[in-house]
Design a protein around this motif. Structure first.
Motif, PDB file in Angstrom:
ATOM      1  N   ASP A  24      47.034  40.773  29.796  1.00 42.04           N
ATOM      2  CA  ASP A  24      47.413  40.239  31.102  1.00 42.04           C
ATOM      3  C   ASP A  24      47.440  41.411  32.067  1.00 42.04           C
ATOM      4  O   ASP A  24      48.342  42.266  31.991  1.00 42.04           O
ATOM      5  CB  ASP A  24      48.786  39.578  31.002  1.00 42.04           C
ATOM      6  CG  ASP A  24      49.017  38.575  32.106  1.00 42.04           C
ATOM      7  OD1 ASP A  24      49.921  37.734  31.956  1.00 42.04           O
ATOM      8  OD2 ASP A  24      48.296  38.638  33.115  1.00 42.04           O
ATOM      9  N   SER A  27      48.666  42.183  38.482  1.00 45.06           N
ATOM     10  CA  SER A  27      48.281  41.169  39.455  1.00 45.06           C
ATOM     11  C   SER A  27      47.440  41.776  40.568  1.00 45.06           C
ATOM     12  O   SER A  27      47.791  42.820  41.136  1.00 45.06           O
ATOM     13  CB  SER A  27      49.550  40.535  40.043  1.00 45.06           C
ATOM     14  OG  SER A  27      49.220  39.578  41.016  1.00 45.06           O
ATOM     15  N   ARG A  69      37.240  36.433  29.944  1.00 43.23           N
ATOM     16  CA  ARG A  69      38.285  36.546  30.949  1.00 43.23           C
ATOM     17  C   ARG A  69      38.222  35.293  31.805  1.00 43.23           C
ATOM     18  O   ARG A  69      37.138  34.882  32.229  1.00 43.23           O
ATOM     19  CB  ARG A  69      38.072  37.785  31.817  1.00 43.23           C
ATOM     20  CG  ARG A  69      39.237  38.078  32.745  1.00 43.23           C
ATOM     21  CD  ARG A  69      39.008  39.344  33.539  1.00 43.23           C
ATOM     22  NE  ARG A  69      40.172  39.655  34.349  1.00 43.23           N
ATOM     23  CZ  ARG A  69      40.160  40.528  35.347  1.00 43.23           C
ATOM     24  NH1 ARG A  69      39.042  41.181  35.667  1.00 43.23           N
ATOM     25  NH2 ARG A  69      41.256  40.761  36.039  1.00 43.23           N
ATOM     26  N   SER A  73      41.882  36.819  35.585  1.00 47.61           N
ATOM     27  CA  SER A  73      43.158  37.401  35.185  1.00 47.61           C
ATOM     28  C   SER A  73      43.167  37.706  33.691  1.00 47.61           C
ATOM     29  O   SER A  73      42.571  38.682  33.268  1.00 47.61           O
ATOM     30  CB  SER A  73      44.298  36.457  35.572  1.00 47.61           C
ATOM     31  OG  SER A  73      45.548  37.001  35.200  1.00 47.61           O
ATOM     32  N   SER A  94      43.551  47.892  33.427  1.00 50.53           N
ATOM     33  CA  SER A  94      43.041  47.209  34.613  1.00 50.53           C
ATOM     34  C   SER A  94      43.049  48.170  35.787  1.00 50.53           C
ATOM     35  O   SER A  94      43.780  49.168  35.792  1.00 50.53           O
ATOM     36  CB  SER A  94      43.860  45.949  34.929  1.00 50.53           C
ATOM     37  OG  SER A  94      45.166  46.256  35.382  1.00 50.53           O
TER      38      SER A  94
END
Lengths: 117, 114
Positions: A24, A27, A69, A73, A94
């Motif tokens: 994860d 954001s 993916r 996200s 990320s």
């Protein structure tokens, strides 16, 4: 979330079983990377996602490895028919953007330690 | 081809000693970035610094300092007055500008003994 989250943190499986590892990202980060870290080794690049597409899968060791993916996200790395040599720590990272010079700092999760018995 | 070499596999020092971690790199690119990451026992790589190949100024951040020398293709990392919390594996990495791939060294395990 605040950082890159990976689950599970540890996975023990039997040879021949399939496993799924989840990442994860932070954001808003459009780029996502998977690496493999074997004992005493550096980080081995596996695959890079920009959004939901994977322009570079060159590091995947064999066709038993795949990744996807969704929604720009969460990413899942799947290893089919696991072998003992797949035992390693799988790290996800990320970044804000893949090829933007100023933004390509990769932030890493704590990894999933995979043990294949 | 790009390559990063961290020749020191493991270093042990006593608390308060200074320690330098070596990083030597190879690249044909004229523009690139160099990075240092720290991996404590928890496993997460923590970003420490990024250096652009055009900027050869040394950098200091608290007890950490970095010496970038293009002439010797080195980007060494010094911890002054080491502490037990500095115990970790430290990775040096290289990335060509405009690409996404990081080339990592094999890491140096630093043990700081109380």
């Amino acid at each position: 979330g605040a950082g890159v989250s990976q689950s599970p943190s540890n996975k023990v499986t039997e040879k021949g079983k399939d496993v799924e590892l989840r990442c994860d990202p932070i954001s808003g980060h459009t780029a996502l990377y998977w690496y493999r870290q074997s004992l005493g080794q550096g980080l081995e690049f596996l695959i890079y996602f920009q959004g939901n597409s994977a322009p570079d899968k060159s590091g995947l060791p064999s066709d038993r490895f795949s990744a996807e993916r969704t929604g720009g996200s969460v990413s899942t790395l799947t290893i089919q028919r696991t072998q003992q040599e797949d035992s390693a720590v799988y790290l996800c990272a990320s970044s804000l953007a893949g090829q933007s010079l100023a933004k390509n700092i990769q932030y890493f999760g704590a990894g999933t330690r995979l043990s294949v018995l | 081809a790009q390559k990063v070499t961290q020749a020191q596999t493991e270093i042990s020092v006593v608390e308060k000693e200074d320690v330098t971690l070596d990083c030597v790199y190879e690249t044909r690119d004229t523009t690139y970035y160099l990075f240092w990451y720290k991996q404590p026992p928890s496993g997460e790589l923590v970003f420490l610094i990024r250096r652009n190949s055009f900027d050869e100024q040394n950098e200091i951040s608290g007890r950490y300092s970095w010496n970038f020398q293009k002439s010797t293709s080195s980007f060494n990392f010094t911890i002054t007055a080491s502490q037990v919390v500095d115990s970790a594996v430290y990775f040096c990495a290289l990335s060509a500008v405009g690409t996404y791939k990081y080339i990592f060294g094999t890491g140096t395990r630093l043990k700081v003994l109380a």
